[in-house]
Design a protein around this motif. Structure first.
Motif, mmCIF file in Angstrom:
data_model
loop_
_atom_site.group_PDB
_atom_site.id
_atom_site.type_symbol
_atom_site.label_atom_id
_atom_site.label_comp_id
_atom_site.label_asym_id
_atom_site.label_seq_id
_atom_site.Cartn_x
_atom_site.Cartn_y
_atom_site.Cartn_z
ATOM 1 N N TRP A 90 3.217 -1.183 4.179
ATOM 2 C CA TRP A 90 2.804 0.207 3.971
ATOM 3 C C TRP A 90 3.750 1.109 4.763
ATOM 4 O O TRP A 90 4.513 0.660 5.607
ATOM 5 C CB TRP A 90 1.344 0.441 4.382
ATOM 6 N N ALA A 107 -3.677 4.193 5.033
ATOM 7 C CA ALA A 107 -3.085 2.923 4.608
ATOM 8 C C ALA A 107 -3.921 1.740 5.092
ATOM 9 O O ALA A 107 -4.231 0.818 4.318
ATOM 10 C CB ALA A 107 -1.659 2.812 5.128
ATOM 11 N N VAL A 110 0.866 -1.179 0.000
ATOM 12 C CA VAL A 110 0.000 0.000 0.000
ATOM 13 C C VAL A 110 0.904 1.231 0.000
ATOM 14 O O VAL A 110 1.554 1.519 1.019
ATOM 15 C CB VAL A 110 -0.926 0.017 1.236
ATOM 16 N N ASP A 121 -3.804 0.466 -4.075
ATOM 17 C CA ASP A 121 -3.790 1.929 -3.952
ATOM 18 C C ASP A 121 -5.166 2.565 -4.067
ATOM 19 O O ASP A 121 -5.287 3.778 -4.200
ATOM 20 C CB ASP A 121 -2.856 2.530 -5.005
ATOM 21 N N GLU A 142 1.292 4.266 0.846
ATOM 22 C CA GLU A 142 0.654 5.304 1.656
ATOM 23 C C GLU A 142 1.367 5.365 3.000
ATOM 24 O O GLU A 142 1.577 4.343 3.655
ATOM 25 C CB GLU A 142 -0.824 4.971 1.842
#
Length: 289
Positions: free
Chosen positions: A241, A195, A187, A268, A189
């Motif tokens: 993440w 996330a 992820v 995403d 983020e």
């Protein structure tokens, strides 16, 4: 003689539903993306969904060294003799470039789902008869029985939605020889709330499938961890993440646990059939630069 699968796939691969698209107007886009992944240094592409050799053809044709595997082909959707014929045709045209990744899918997704382990054994018998070599097939194995079957009758395993703890267990069962190539969702983020929200949105469907939830329970999680979209502990174990350092550390944890190769899936918030090429480039810079 073709390169052994463990060597051919390298350390890093990309797992993607989008790259298996059957839309004719996307063939050019898929070919371009596959060629870029090869140029970036990824050793393999794993085609998500219920993929088959036919989905691998355009990607193999667009590249020269990239290994393409199914992750997975459901044993309920293709007869062994048909799988064998498709494998032979692709192998003849592009030797050593394709890995037949197989799995039993899930009761919720396959009406024929009965005695999955026995069905998988019978399927492998059929592949033997059809001439698909043991060293060019991989099993999506989660539990101990399937891992032992992998050890005895496949080149390796491509487990999905697993943790480093599962990887360590799988390596213990498999021994050193077979390929151990877990999928890992990334992820991109850094905000924890965002996330984990993206991760839980993705995870929701899988928490309805006993094959996965039983595997989580086998490896240290509790029923509480499976509630409300998954606990932070579960999410953080299953997804990479955060910043580059955190993502790299999570990926490295799988190698430290015994993985030979990690197949990275980008989560995403975009449609699952999208091609997150910028994030693929970012991952290449982080891991292969």
């Amino acid at each position: 003689m073709s390169t052994p699968v463990k060597e051919a796939v390298g350390r890093y691969g990309i797992w993607s539903v989008g790259l298996r698209s059957e839309e004719p107007d996307r063939r050019g886009e898929l070919a371009e993306a596959a060629a870029e992944l090869e140029e970036l240094g990824f050793g393999a592409v794993w085609l998500g969904g219920s993929s088959s050799a036919a989905h691998a053809v355009p990607l193999i044709e667009a590249t020269s060294t990239l290994t393409v595997g199914t992750s997975i082909q459901s044993i309920w959707q293709h007869e062994p003799d048909a799988s064998g014929a498709a494998f032979a045709e692709l192998e003849s045209a592009h030797p050593g470039r394709f890995v037949l990744g197989l799995g039993v899918s899930h009761a919720r997704l396959a009406e024929q789902y009965r005695r999955p382990y026995s069905a998988l054994v019978s399927y492998l018998d059929g592949l033997d008869a059809a001439g698909v070599p043991v060293d060019r097939r991989a099993l999506a194995a989660l539990g101990p029985k399937s891992l032992r079957l992998t050890r005895d009758r496949a080149a390796g395993t491509i487990p999905y939605l697993v943790t480093p703890e599962h990887t360590a267990h799988a390596r213990e069962v498999l021994g050193e020889g077979p390929l151990l190539a877990p999928e890992l969702a990334v992820v991109p983020e850094t905000d924890p709330v965002r996330a984990r929200a993206l991760a839980r949105e993705f995870l929701e469907f899988y928490l309805s499938l006993p094959n996965y939830t039983n595997n989580f329970l086998r490896h240290g999680f509790t029923e509480e961890d499976l509630k409300d979209g998954g606990s932070d502990r579960l999410v953080d174990a299953l997804f990479a993440w955060g910043d580059e350092t955190a993502v790299r550390a999570r990926i490295d944890a799988f190698f430290e646990a015994g993985a030979d190769h990690v197949a990275l899936q980008v989560i995403d918030g975009e449609p699952r059939d999208a091609l997150p090429r910028k994030t693929w480039r970012d991952l290449a810079a982080l891991l292969l630069g």
